[in-house]
Enzyme design. Structure first.
Site, PDB file in Angstrom:
ATOM      1  N   SER A 193       0.834  -1.203   0.000  1.00 35.76           N
ATOM      2  CA  SER A 193       0.000   0.000   0.000  1.00 35.76           C
ATOM      3  C   SER A 193       0.865   1.249   0.000  1.00 35.76           C
ATOM      4  O   SER A 193       0.373   2.354   0.130  1.00 35.76           O
ATOM      5  CB  SER A 193      -0.897  -0.005   1.227  1.00 35.76           C
ATOM      6  OG  SER A 193      -0.107  -0.018   2.399  1.00 35.76           O
ATOM      7  N   ASN A 205      -2.869  -2.394  13.007  1.00 33.28           N
ATOM      8  CA  ASN A 205      -4.316  -2.184  12.892  1.00 33.28           C
ATOM      9  C   ASN A 205      -4.775  -0.889  13.562  1.00 33.28           C
ATOM     10  O   ASN A 205      -5.626  -0.173  13.022  1.00 33.28           O
ATOM     11  CB  ASN A 205      -5.078  -3.369  13.505  1.00 33.28           C
ATOM     12  CG  ASN A 205      -4.817  -4.664  12.753  1.00 33.28           C
ATOM     13  OD1 ASN A 205      -4.157  -4.663  11.716  1.00 33.28           O
ATOM     14  ND2 ASN A 205      -5.319  -5.776  13.272  1.00 33.28           N
ATOM     15  N   THR A 217     -37.425  27.016 -13.694  1.00 33.27           N
ATOM     16  CA  THR A 217     -37.726  25.660 -13.215  1.00 33.27           C
ATOM     17  C   THR A 217     -37.904  24.830 -14.471  1.00 33.27           C
ATOM     18  O   THR A 217     -38.369  25.345 -15.495  1.00 33.27           O
ATOM     19  CB  THR A 217     -39.002  25.595 -12.349  1.00 33.27           C
ATOM     20  OG1 THR A 217     -40.108  26.050 -13.118  1.00 33.27           O
ATOM     21  CG2 THR A 217     -38.871  26.443 -11.093  1.00 33.27           C
ATOM     22  N   HIS A 218     -37.517  23.593 -14.433  1.00 29.30           N
ATOM     23  CA  HIS A 218     -37.574  22.720 -15.616  1.00 29.30           C
ATOM     24  C   HIS A 218     -36.812  23.328 -16.797  1.00 29.30           C
ATOM     25  O   HIS A 218     -37.141  23.057 -17.950  1.00 29.30           O
ATOM     26  CB  HIS A 218     -39.024  22.453 -16.053  1.00 29.30           C
ATOM     27  CG  HIS A 218     -39.924  21.962 -14.961  1.00 29.30           C
ATOM     28  ND1 HIS A 218     -40.270  20.652 -14.817  1.00 29.30           N
ATOM     29  CD2 HIS A 218     -40.554  22.618 -13.948  1.00 29.30           C
ATOM     30  CE1 HIS A 218     -41.094  20.514 -13.771  1.00 29.30           C
ATOM     31  NE2 HIS A 218     -41.270  21.693 -13.233  1.00 29.30           N
ATOM     32  N   SER A 270      -9.450  24.282 -29.105  1.00 35.07           N
ATOM     33  CA  SER A 270      -9.564  23.031 -29.840  1.00 35.07           C
ATOM     34  C   SER A 270      -8.351  22.850 -30.733  1.00 35.07           C
ATOM     35  O   SER A 270      -7.820  23.814 -31.266  1.00 35.07           O
ATOM     36  CB  SER A 270     -10.832  23.080 -30.690  1.00 35.07           C
ATOM     37  OG  SER A 270     -10.742  22.167 -31.756  1.00 35.07           O
ATOM     38  N   LYS A 304     -12.830  27.946 -31.119  1.00 36.04           N
ATOM     39  CA  LYS A 304     -13.393  27.389 -29.883  1.00 36.04           C
ATOM     40  C   LYS A 304     -12.767  27.967 -28.619  1.00 36.04           C
ATOM     41  O   LYS A 304     -11.562  28.147 -28.528  1.00 36.04           O
ATOM     42  CB  LYS A 304     -13.192  25.870 -29.856  1.00 36.04           C
ATOM     43  CG  LYS A 304     -14.067  25.106 -30.825  1.00 36.04           C
ATOM     44  CD  LYS A 304     -15.560  25.258 -30.607  1.00 36.04           C
ATOM     45  CE  LYS A 304     -16.036  24.672 -29.309  1.00 36.04           C
ATOM     46  NZ  LYS A 304     -15.942  23.215 -29.234  1.00 36.04           N
ATOM     47  N   ASN A 358     -13.597  26.736 -24.811  1.00 37.65           N
ATOM     48  CA  ASN A 358     -14.423  25.764 -24.110  1.00 37.65           C
ATOM     49  C   ASN A 358     -14.392  25.960 -22.599  1.00 37.65           C
ATOM     50  O   ASN A 358     -13.336  26.253 -22.039  1.00 37.65           O
ATOM     51  CB  ASN A 358     -13.925  24.349 -24.431  1.00 37.65           C
ATOM     52  CG  ASN A 358     -14.025  24.028 -25.902  1.00 37.65           C
ATOM     53  OD1 ASN A 358     -14.965  24.449 -26.568  1.00 37.65           O
ATOM     54  ND2 ASN A 358     -13.040  23.296 -26.416  1.00 37.65           N
ATOM     55  N   GLU A 404     -16.521  21.832 -16.980  1.00 32.32           N
ATOM     56  CA  GLU A 404     -16.768  20.458 -17.417  1.00 32.32           C
ATOM     57  C   GLU A 404     -15.979  19.453 -16.583  1.00 32.32           C
ATOM     58  O   GLU A 404     -16.482  18.386 -16.218  1.00 32.32           O
ATOM     59  CB  GLU A 404     -16.374  20.287 -18.890  1.00 32.32           C
ATOM     60  CG  GLU A 404     -17.256  21.042 -19.865  1.00 32.32           C
ATOM     61  CD  GLU A 404     -16.678  20.978 -21.275  1.00 32.32           C
ATOM     62  OE1 GLU A 404     -17.105  20.120 -22.046  1.00 32.32           O
ATOM     63  OE2 GLU A 404     -15.772  21.797 -21.591  1.00 32.32           O
ATOM     64  N   TYR A 422     -10.294  -6.364  11.880  1.00 32.58           N
ATOM     65  CA  TYR A 422      -9.622  -5.898  10.680  1.00 32.58           C
ATOM     66  C   TYR A 422      -9.595  -6.998   9.621  1.00 32.58           C
ATOM     67  O   TYR A 422      -9.379  -8.168   9.912  1.00 32.58           O
ATOM     68  CB  TYR A 422      -8.183  -5.479  11.004  1.00 32.58           C
ATOM     69  CG  TYR A 422      -7.479  -4.893   9.802  1.00 32.58           C
ATOM     70  CD1 TYR A 422      -7.677  -3.563   9.452  1.00 32.58           C
ATOM     71  CD2 TYR A 422      -6.657  -5.674   9.002  1.00 32.58           C
ATOM     72  CE1 TYR A 422      -7.063  -3.017   8.332  1.00 32.58           C
ATOM     73  CE2 TYR A 422      -6.038  -5.138   7.874  1.00 32.58           C
ATOM     74  CZ  TYR A 422      -6.244  -3.817   7.547  1.00 32.58           C
ATOM     75  OH  TYR A 422      -5.643  -3.284   6.432  1.00 32.58           O
ATOM     76  N   LYS A 478      -7.768   3.740   1.210  1.00 30.61           N
ATOM     77  CA  LYS A 478      -6.862   4.886   1.076  1.00 30.61           C
ATOM     78  C   LYS A 478      -6.992   5.604  -0.256  1.00 30.61           C
ATOM     79  O   LYS A 478      -7.054   6.832  -0.310  1.00 30.61           O
ATOM     80  CB  LYS A 478      -5.428   4.424   1.287  1.00 30.61           C
ATOM     81  CG  LYS A 478      -5.196   4.014   2.722  1.00 30.61           C
ATOM     82  CD  LYS A 478      -3.751   3.806   3.045  1.00 30.61           C
ATOM     83  CE  LYS A 478      -3.642   2.897   4.249  1.00 30.61           C
ATOM     84  NZ  LYS A 478      -4.042   1.479   3.961  1.00 30.61           N
TER      85      LYS A 478
END
Lengths: 462, 462, 462, 462
Positions: free
Chosen positions: C23, C110, C155-156, C277, C283, C285, C290, C317, C325
């Protein structure tokens, strides 16, 4: 209600357990399949002489009667039973007495429920395929009827390049086509007959599993009894494929919602798929599209439910597996309804080509074409891209469109610009230049529609 | 590092954005495929005269050199680049100057990344198939080497009926076989060449997409440019199939953990797949099995990640889709390692048939056989079930096994019991009676092993 | 590398296991906390005379040196170690020889890993709170600077009623405020000291857990050793709260993307949070928005990962828990970066109030006001709603706005309309009428901004 | 059924939409709260003179009558209505005619549904808290009644160290205690009154929101109208907390299933929580525990459903949000039933202390104690660990337990072993040595039980 077990028990199960353990509220949906499966099983028990032919006939005939009663609406599944198998056997017992007890010879509820679910799912997959087919036909019709309509094509929700509205419709046609392929592929893995695996180890009766499979129109029988009763892969795979279908529907819904906004105004949804507001009298909301988008979450949830349920279960059957039914039935219901409603919405919306055309003004979506123009005159693409980037910036600052620049303006950015550049900048010219296979030119799209139609007609007999 | 865009911008992106937007840490894994794809693209640009043959040769040759350098370990992907495409083009630029700018003619990063991912995934699916194959071979070997071993078969983690240990191993053989089928089916949908879709609409250059597909060993080209760059179905479908593989591995792991417990003691895992405790000197923990079971959660999480990312995204490409790589690469890594480790564990564990045999004493797992005995003498199964239930209850109260009952004892429960009943009660007799197809009798299992071996050998050339 | 176990083993673990079980790649992030925890532990061992004061001093001093070396960048965690605890103990051993072996007295990995994770998370929660705070400050500043700006409220995704842009910003202020409350609440459950639970049962050494807790600034110690080492609730709860934060950020991102579209054009994002782009020179963006929206899927996936991992694990454990993690660290990284970037985007965008104003024309978003007018004149709301619905339909058909109707036109729909109706129909009038608590009137919003500022200043010392 | 909107529409919604859009099947559960909320709203409208006191009285009285009818079982919610709000208003209209239309003054279904859900959830959280409390009491009782029972404590499902069975029960006590804390914390965020936010912007009527809040026993009113109608955090947070509760129940269930296996045989579940097999007469399956473990998947799925639904929704209300009800109601149902059933199972199981004791033989779970012995004599822990590891290996090879070694045998491994070592090796001695706070010694556990009892009694009035 009589239980199918109990000799070894000294005490009844607690009342709350009775409610909790019962799956009847869900699996009553399986009544038809449970009975048909039992008819095939009883028939086979007779043929193999495990029970007498008389017993076999009596049992199968009575089961057929029960099924007729149900289908005629004269018999309802009693929600007090532990499960659908118990209910059917009790019903049989009411009619023919103790002979009913012979039906459960050489089988267990573990293989029986797997059989019922597989029969149910086979039928529903075909239903869903048909609804996908219908939606595809609607898409093709809309694509055909709007062939001249040009809309802004988007990436990052920014105008990128103009495309045919029909090309956009076809994009979804292909997405749904993959969905159908996936369903066809997984159907093979549903179409496997588990009965005869009994509780987990098979049975010592001389049963004939191939005979049952044939009777119930299964293509093959399962190969290992332990695997057979511990397996729910076929449901998970269906939920996965369903999640992808919903993903496609959610993307389409998102676009319908966007396009219906005052800002886009690309389409108007039909009143029959919209509702209003209890407080705002002017509202017309794209409810159908929103609900489909919302149902997507439910199907993803159903998938996660069953994956979590099955994780790390030791072989073979464990009661946790009862949790497979609600996600399965719910997903089938959602899919069928969403597909019907999506077809209805697409079939009835009005396309506002004027708004799309207006959107293409001033959006610089012909800039790539301008760069390609320079490339075709000999410039490296990277350099052409830089040049056009600067032209765009200039236009933005001057609040002009590229078309409004004079040839002299352009030549200040690069000498390779000539008069012929003016011919390539209209949305129509840009669209029709995209002649590469799969591109958005009118010729390509016409051809694609034709091929798609053929594909659908060919598929019809699947 | 030079960007592939920027002419239209007045300002650099902020420093933190630079880190956030960069996908290079992940997509450097795609370097090989990006370069091979570019070589095919450049070759095609030459053949179609979009660039000159000289340019084409120069570019392809240099790209080959870059690839060789990477493979020889002499060139590392620079983590400062925005993405792998930018890095490759910059590298090319360093070597051949502005001519490098011609490579990006008639393509976009949108179709390029789709190409890279599909090439990568095609290769990895075959790797995973091979590892599934190896695991199946190990299972067959173990099944063969332990044919005489009988273990308690479980439902609800309660002793149900005795089964052959080999039958249990074969149950997993069939689960993994379905996994292979799923991978084969989805492979068809990965094996589609997207390049030439360009940004979203296709391109106006006279490209030859079939030629590129052939060069890169794709079976077909994508049919709609908008669909092609907005589609990540193929990754989601892979993550779904992977989730089912992990589900199977998690169930097997759970059983290995159970069987390794002091209480079961059915197997001993090899030291090489276990670790100890920093505090408890006696501990030998089934870590490998636990880790595989744990990794299952990660793969489910990866699936949910991509489903959530793609939900309700409008067409075509959106930057959210960059989040597809981490789940994809991580899942491939997990699958390959888990399959290797599972094979290793199975290959090296010691089967403790004595403990299994001991477990079958006093467990009443021959009770079904006893009921079936009565049925074969003419009783209805339901009634036989009740009779035997009472016998079991009596034995529990008397702390006896069924075998310890005299024939007189049995006859008190039903007159149909005769002396011959004593022959059917041993685990071996119970197991071998299960002659139905897919059942656990020794004959069946021997046959199944033979058939499975043939299946594997047949598959080898897929 | 020396392991912390092994006396009982005859064989090394296999090479692939070594990679799989390790780990260290993740938990090297915990080095600081592991060492600080060990310093506190060693100090306590000295005070309670479990080891000598000399040993205690030697160990703590050497650990401090190691920490300094790491922080100075002179020492890197070696990725060959099994885990961070092993690495630290080996490092200590290199410097002070066998005395290092005394450090692990009265503890186990542990309880040690539980300690490290809790220390890490306590620190990071405070970091995230601060970043939420900064984002809220930015929202308040934007709200203050744009107080006069009116936008369509949706709304909507349909125009509903006009609202102040500042009111919209404040809506997010309150969402993030709840997020802070959730973090504060869960912090209490992180702030519990587990060390001394040892492997699972506590220890027979006369340790002083309160002393360690105090040294490490924990508010309390855990109450049951078995619970303590088997518990990862605190991480799951953090991932849940994080999922809700990301949900809020995803909704805000969606709106920024919509508002940046050519169709809405409500804002312009700063160049520093956008990219271009590789093929389309025009472009720009909204990448940052996003990417944040996309990262939401990752955090949901992280949550599902850990829920799945922990499901149905027996106490105490199990090695599966190592999978906690990656989701934890990854979520912290995502949250911190998304919050910084969201703050940056909001701080720098340009508000295009003109486009918003234009959007309010012809959108009938004053229709509710018109209905309320009738209600105030005595009509029942339901009836008023019907009347106005018809007026809207008439306007749509006539392509008129409500404001363009004459008082006579209106009176044809209801006699209660009088001249004063004309004063209530402008967006500004509609907005300022919404005087109910929490409503969007300018007075309300000004008051809300003031209160929000006070709330932030009050919170500053948390 | 009359709709609450429609004036602006020319067409009815399609039949399938009617089914799809309807939420009545779920939200009929909210009838009580919807009516109580309407009573408070109508009362306030009267007090503020928005409607007359007479109207207010008439409406509130009639609503009370409707509620009484429902509660008396004389009135059922009609499943044809669009939603519960529509049904209630229609019912009111049947009784008092057009005056019913005044009830919807100054509110919208958007704030109304948020109100109903919050009222419902407040009530159910308290129910769930009570059931957690009952389960904790059962755990304490079982802990008290079995104080002398020693069981193997496990890590990695391997015997680690002996612990008190009561200590193990208390571990769950503390897990459920955290669950209660979480519910208490989130209750604060549910207890916020949204009514008066209207559709999204507040209202122009002079309403008194504090008055409504007080009437309905809410602690505070929501602060921003846009936030208020777009927010479902309170449900997601509840689903997250519920997921953790189910996680705990799934772990406990897993242990009950393990302990009920023939191999462990640590407990015997009562017949009232088990069922049998339709084919295997001897079976007694731990169904209740399996079903709880299975339901865990459903609750995780519900959480993912709502997270997915809400992701990236723009403000304010969207119809997708209707999908919040099924996950919410289903989760409440599952939680309440699982908690009752878990209490019942624990209360009635029989503890088989003999099997546990037997399990502690030969398991080397006293090895840590042996190492600690050496440490207390002066050895470094690491060295002691190595020595004991070798002793264990020797014992395994010789098939001996540590207790069976002579003092001479031990001294061959280390000279520090003296006669007194023999006193520390029994399970009882090992357990009672674990005196550290939170450790498993009898004294500690007795004290913990007492404190836990006080904690519960103190909490009772929450």
């Amino acid at each position: 209600m009589k239980k199918l077990w109990g000799g070894r028990f000294k005490k009844e199960i607690s009342e709350i357990m009775q409610v909790f353990v019962s799956s009847i509220a869900f699996d009553k949906k399986l009544a038809k399949f449970d009975i048909l499966g039992s008819i095939a099983h009883a028939g086979m028990l007779g043929k193999t002489k495990i029970i007498t032919m008389d017993e076999s006939d009596k049992i199968t005939q009575t089961l057929k009667d029960i099924l007729s009663e149900i289908e005629a609406g004269n018999l309802a599944v009693d929600s007090q039973s532990e499960d659908i198998h118990t209910w059917v056997e009790n019903k049989l017992n009411e009619k023919i007495g103790d002979m009913s007890g012979k039906l459960h010879t050489a089988r267990s509820r573990n293989d029986q429920i797997a059989l019922d679910e597989r029969m149910y799912l086979k039928e529903e997959i075909i239903e869903i395929e048909k609804k996908l087919d219908s939606l595809q036909r609607v898409l093709l019709a809309v694509a055909k009827n709007n062939l001249g309509v040009i809309m802004p094509g988007y990436t990052h929700l920014q105008h990128a390049q103009p495309v045919l509205f029909s090309h956009h419709m076809l994009a979804y046609f292909y997405k749904f086509n993959r969905d159908k392929d996936r369903l066809k592929d997984l159907y093979k893995r549903v179409d496997v007959m588990p009965l005869g695996s009994a509780a987990l180890a098979g049975t010592s009766y001389p049963i004939d599993r191939e005979c049952v499979a044939k009777e119930l129109s299964f293509s093959k029988i399962s190969e290992n009894s332990l695997d057979s009763v511990s397996d729910r892969d076929f449901i998970i795979e269906f939920l996965s494929a369903s999640s992808i279908i919903m993903l496609h529907l959610s993307r389409f819904s998102e676009e319908l919602i966007l396009w219906s906004s005052q800002e886009f105004n690309f389409i108007e949804l039909d009143d029959s798929f919209c509702t209003g507001s209890s407080i705002m009298p002017q509202k017309k909301n794209p409810d159908a599209a929103e609900l489909i988008r919302g149902k997507t979450g439910k199907v993803f949830g159903n998938l996660i439910t069953l994956l979590t349920v099955m994780k790390a279960l030791p072989l073979a059957y464990n009661h946790d597996m009862q949790e497979d039914k609600e996600p399965l039935f719910n997903t089938v219901w959602i899919l069928k309804n969403c597909l019907i409603i999506m077809s209805g919405m697409i079939e009835t919306f009005k396309v506002n080509s004027g708004a799309m055309r207006k959107g293409l003004k001033k959006d610089f979506s012909n800039a790539t074409e301008l760069a390609d123009y320079l490339v075709k005159k000999g410039l490296a693409f990277r350099e052409a891209h830089q040049v056009v980037g600067k032209i765009v910036l200039y236009c933005i600052e001057q609040k002009k469109t590229i078309e409004e620049l004079s040839i002299q303006d352009l030549q200040e950015y690069h000498v390779l610009f000539k008069e012929d550049v003016l011919n390539i900048l209209s949305p129509k010219a840009v669209v029709d230049s995209k002649m590469s296979e799969g591109g958005t030119s009118t010729l390509n799209v016409e051809k694609a529609i034709k091929e798609a139609e053929e594909k659908l007609n060919y598929n019809i007999n699947w």
